[in-house]
Design a protein around this motif. Structure first.
Motif, PDB file in Angstrom:
ATOM      1  N   SER A  12      25.634  19.387   7.124  1.00 38.81           N
ATOM      2  CA  SER A  12      24.372  18.682   7.333  1.00 38.81           C
ATOM      3  C   SER A  12      24.313  17.410   6.498  1.00 38.81           C
ATOM      4  N   HIS A  13      24.786  17.531   5.249  1.00 37.45           N
ATOM      5  CA  HIS A  13      24.773  16.350   4.383  1.00 37.45           C
ATOM      6  C   HIS A  13      25.730  15.281   4.901  1.00 37.45           C
ATOM      7  N   GLU A  14      26.933  15.710   5.328  1.00 37.94           N
ATOM      8  CA  GLU A  14      27.916  14.748   5.807  1.00 37.94           C
ATOM      9  C   GLU A  14      27.466  14.083   7.099  1.00 37.94           C
ATOM     10  N   LEU A  15      26.840  14.836   7.984  1.00 39.24           N
ATOM     11  CA  LEU A  15      26.353  14.247   9.232  1.00 39.24           C
ATOM     12  C   LEU A  15      25.142  13.354   8.994  1.00 39.24           C
ATOM     13  N   ARG A  16      24.352  13.694   7.996  1.00 41.21           N
ATOM     14  CA  ARG A  16      23.161  12.895   7.700  1.00 41.21           C
ATOM     15  C   ARG A  16      23.543  11.522   7.135  1.00 41.21           C
ATOM     16  N   THR A  17      24.653  11.466   6.388  1.00 45.23           N
ATOM     17  CA  THR A  17      25.022  10.207   5.729  1.00 45.23           C
ATOM     18  C   THR A  17      25.268   9.069   6.716  1.00 45.23           C
ATOM     19  N   PRO A  18      26.122   9.213   7.732  1.00 41.23           N
ATOM     20  CA  PRO A  18      26.307   8.081   8.664  1.00 41.23           C
ATOM     21  C   PRO A  18      25.038   7.740   9.430  1.00 41.23           C
ATOM     22  N   LEU A  19      24.224   8.740   9.745  1.00 36.24           N
ATOM     23  CA  LEU A  19      22.971   8.448  10.436  1.00 36.24           C
ATOM     24  C   LEU A  19      22.027   7.646   9.547  1.00 36.24           C
ATOM     25  N   ALA A  20      21.991   8.013   8.263  1.00 37.46           N
ATOM     26  CA  ALA A  20      21.131   7.273   7.336  1.00 37.46           C
ATOM     27  C   ALA A  20      21.630   5.846   7.157  1.00 37.46           C
ATOM     28  N   VAL A  21      22.949   5.688   7.079  1.00 40.56           N
ATOM     29  CA  VAL A  21      23.505   4.332   6.952  1.00 40.56           C
ATOM     30  C   VAL A  21      23.196   3.505   8.196  1.00 40.56           C
ATOM     31  N   THR A  22      23.322   4.110   9.361  1.00 36.55           N
ATOM     32  CA  THR A  22      23.000   3.413  10.608  1.00 36.55           C
ATOM     33  C   THR A  22      21.540   2.986  10.632  1.00 36.55           C
ATOM     34  N   GLN A  23      20.674   3.895  10.208  1.00 36.46           N
ATOM     35  CA  GLN A  23      19.251   3.564  10.171  1.00 36.46           C
ATOM     36  C   GLN A  23      18.977   2.404   9.218  1.00 36.46           C
ATOM     37  N   THR A  24      19.662   2.409   8.076  1.00 33.18           N
ATOM     38  CA  THR A  24      19.469   1.328   7.099  1.00 33.18           C
ATOM     39  C   THR A  24      19.949  -0.012   7.660  1.00 33.18           C
ATOM     40  N   LEU A  25      21.103  -0.003   8.312  1.00 28.59           N
ATOM     41  CA  LEU A  25      21.619  -1.241   8.887  1.00 28.59           C
ATOM     42  C   LEU A  25      20.686  -1.784   9.963  1.00 28.59           C
ATOM     43  N   LEU A  26      20.144  -0.905  10.767  1.00 29.00           N
ATOM     44  CA  LEU A  26      19.226  -1.346  11.811  1.00 29.00           C
ATOM     45  C   LEU A  26      17.928  -1.880  11.207  1.00 29.00           C
ATOM     46  N   ASP A  27      17.441  -1.262  10.156  1.00 31.56           N
ATOM     47  CA  ASP A  27      16.222  -1.748   9.497  1.00 31.56           C
ATOM     48  C   ASP A  27      16.441  -3.132   8.898  1.00 31.56           C
ATOM     49  N   VAL A  28      17.606  -3.328   8.271  1.00 21.85           N
ATOM     50  CA  VAL A  28      17.912  -4.636   7.693  1.00 21.85           C
ATOM     51  C   VAL A  28      18.022  -5.695   8.780  1.00 21.85           C
ATOM     52  N   ALA A  29      18.664  -5.350   9.882  1.00 23.59           N
ATOM     53  CA  ALA A  29      18.803  -6.310  10.983  1.00 23.59           C
ATOM     54  C   ALA A  29      17.456  -6.643  11.595  1.00 23.59           C
ATOM     55  N   ARG A  30      16.561  -5.687  11.654  1.00 27.26           N
ATOM     56  CA  ARG A  30      15.236  -5.939  12.222  1.00 27.26           C
ATOM     57  C   ARG A  30      14.431  -6.886  11.332  1.00 27.26           C
ATOM     58  N   LYS A  31      14.595  -6.740  10.007  1.00 26.12           N
ATOM     59  CA  LYS A  31      13.849  -7.583   9.080  1.00 26.12           C
ATOM     60  C   LYS A  31      14.485  -8.968   8.921  1.00 26.12           C
ATOM     61  N   ASP A  32      15.745  -9.091   9.279  1.00 28.72           N
ATOM     62  CA  ASP A  32      16.437 -10.376   9.146  1.00 28.72           C
ATOM     63  C   ASP A  32      17.026 -10.763  10.501  1.00 28.72           C
ATOM     64  N   LEU A  54      28.474  -1.053  12.015  1.00 23.21           N
ATOM     65  CA  LEU A  54      28.027   0.086  12.826  1.00 23.21           C
ATOM     66  C   LEU A  54      29.212   0.808  13.459  1.00 23.21           C
ATOM     67  N   GLN A  55      30.231   0.032  13.838  1.00 23.29           N
ATOM     68  CA  GLN A  55      31.410   0.659  14.430  1.00 23.29           C
ATOM     69  C   GLN A  55      32.121   1.554  13.413  1.00 23.29           C
ATOM     70  N   VAL A  56      32.215   1.083  12.176  1.00 17.46           N
ATOM     71  CA  VAL A  56      32.850   1.895  11.126  1.00 17.46           C
ATOM     72  C   VAL A  56      32.071   3.180  10.897  1.00 17.46           C
ATOM     73  N   VAL A  57      30.750   3.068  10.799  1.00 20.40           N
ATOM     74  CA  VAL A  57      29.917   4.244  10.553  1.00 20.40           C
ATOM     75  C   VAL A  57      29.980   5.206  11.731  1.00 20.40           C
ATOM     76  N   THR A  58      29.926   4.649  12.944  1.00 19.16           N
ATOM     77  CA  THR A  58      29.975   5.512  14.132  1.00 19.16           C
ATOM     78  C   THR A  58      31.319   6.217  14.252  1.00 19.16           C
ATOM     79  N   THR A  59      32.390   5.494  13.939  1.00 17.14           N
ATOM     80  CA  THR A  59      33.717   6.117  13.988  1.00 17.14           C
ATOM     81  C   THR A  59      33.813   7.275  13.015  1.00 17.14           C
ATOM     82  N   ARG A  60      33.255   7.086  11.845  1.00 17.06           N
ATOM     83  CA  ARG A  60      33.264   8.173  10.859  1.00 17.06           C
ATOM     84  C   ARG A  60      32.476   9.374  11.369  1.00 17.06           C
ATOM     85  N   ALA A  61      31.331   9.138  11.988  1.00 15.73           N
ATOM     86  CA  ALA A  61      30.523  10.234  12.520  1.00 15.73           C
ATOM     87  C   ALA A  61      31.264  10.958  13.642  1.00 15.73           C
ATOM     88  N   ILE A  62      31.957  10.197  14.499  1.00 14.59           N
ATOM     89  CA  ILE A  62      32.720  10.817  15.585  1.00 14.59           C
ATOM     90  C   ILE A  62      33.861  11.649  15.022  1.00 14.59           C
TER      91      ILE A  62
END
Length: 368
Positions: free
Chosen positions: A149-169, A181-189
């Motif tokens: 659960s912790h390992e799966l949560r980490t890439p999702l949290a990173v993805t959420q953070t990247l999207l939040d930063v992109a939305r604000k900038d 995002l590709q690096v994070v998604t690859t790790r999750a896969i």
């Protein structure tokens, strides 16, 4: 499963004891009666008198006492049988209580039946061993679920953070965002696929056939050769054909994981990996050795645990998902084999897999 009510085992044993005692008593009394009849005439030939009994007199005297004896044996058999059955079934009651506790979720309880070895003690010891294994397995599954659960949560949290930063900038470079995002998604896969492999191997839902580990080792070395060359690691394979009984897909995954780990966790320059196979009496062996830093036995003993990446031996450019050796260990156990991890004296790790030999394997078979 619903069952109709019936007699307890203790009552059945009591009735069995009492019935056997009654039968034995009846046979004994009948024997005495037959024995006496052989030496007592039908009627007295000496005339009337106190010392000339007839068969009728003997029957009149014997029958009441025989009835009293049978009644005594019945009562004695029931009372004594009930007591003896209770004593005999006392260990079974303790085992039943422990089973109910285990059913309610209390796996730490142990019977620890005292006394000399007998069938009940063997059953209690086997049950204690089973409880210990189940408790360890449940604890392992709980740790695995928490870590997963912790390992799966980490890439999702990173993805959420990247999207939040992109939305604000809105003026940020979208290509950089896509790359991250590709690096994070690859790790999750990779993590999800590793979990699927781990689950499939743990269920043992596969057909067994003869698989040559030497060919799997060569395929893994050839597939991972570009990675090894980029890292400056040389890979050597040797050994005769070694036929193991198992799943080709899972054994290929096992071999690839071992070679991959040996390449990744190696020296920064001029690292080496040795892969060898061997056929023994009743088993085949796959050995993978690699150079690297010096490892303690305490650290090596934790490497097969899920999500343990071996602090101090992981290259920063490839952290992995921490399931490589966990998958290997699960695949090996699913094939009724053993996995041995040993730190090398000169640094690095030696990994040895022993698997049951396939039906077509021969101890002296050599490579053509």
């Amino acid at each position: 499963m619903a069952r109709a009510p019936g007699l307890s085992v203790r009552l059945k044993l009591t009735l069995s004891y009492a019935g056997f005692l009654m039968a034995a008593g009846g046979v004994l009394l009948a024997t005495v009666w037959v024995f006496l009849l052989r030496y007592v005439p039908t009627s007295s030939s000496f005339g009337p008198g106190p010392f000339s009994p007839s068969r009728q007199d003997l029957q009149d005297a014997f029958s009441p006492w025989a009835g009293r004896a049978m009644a005594f044996l019945l009562v004695f058999g029931l009372v004594g049988g009930w007591f003896l059955a209770g004593r005999m079934l006392a260990p079974l009651s303790r085992i039943t209580d422990a089973t109910r506790l285990a059913t309610s979720g209390t796996l730490s309880h142990r019977i620890r039946l005292e006394g000399r070895n007998d069938e009940f003690r063997e059953l209690a010891d086997a049950f204690d061993t089973m409880l210990a294994r189940v408790e360890a397995r449940v604890a392992e599954q709980q740790r695995f679920a928490a870590n997963a659960s912790h390992e799966l949560r980490t890439p999702l949290a990173v993805t959420q953070t990247l999207l939040d930063v992109a939305r604000k900038d809105p003026g940020a470079d979208p290509r950089e965002l896509v790359d991250r995002l590709q690096v994070v998604t690859t790790r999750a896969i990779d993590l999800t696929e590793a979990l699927l492999v781990l689950s499939r191997a743990d269920q043992r839902s596969f057909a067994r056939e003869d698989v040559d580990l030497s060919l799997l080792a060569e395929d893994a070395a050839e597939t991972l050769l570009p990675m090894a060359e980029r890292r400056g690691v040389s890979v050597e394979t040797s050994g005769a054909p070694a036929l193991a009984a198992g799943s080709p897909t899972l054994l290929q995954q096992m071999t690839t994981n071992l070679v991959h780990n040996a390449i990744v966790h190696n020296l920064a320059e001029h690292g080496r990996v040795w892969v060898s196979t061997e056929t023994r009496q009743g088993s085949v062996t796959l050995s993978v050795e690699n150079t690297g830093g010096h490892l303690s036995q305490a650290l090596v003993s934790t490497l097969r645990e899920p999500f343990q990446r071996g602090v101090g031996r992981t290259r920063s450019d490839h952290a992995g998902v921490g399931l490589g050796l966990a998958i290997v260990d699960t695949i090996v156990r699913a094939h009724d084999g053993t996995l041995t991890l040993t730190p090398r004296q000169d640094g690095g790790l030696r990994t040895t897999v022993d698997l049951p030999r396939g039906a077509g394997a021969t101890p002296d078979r050599t490579r053509p």
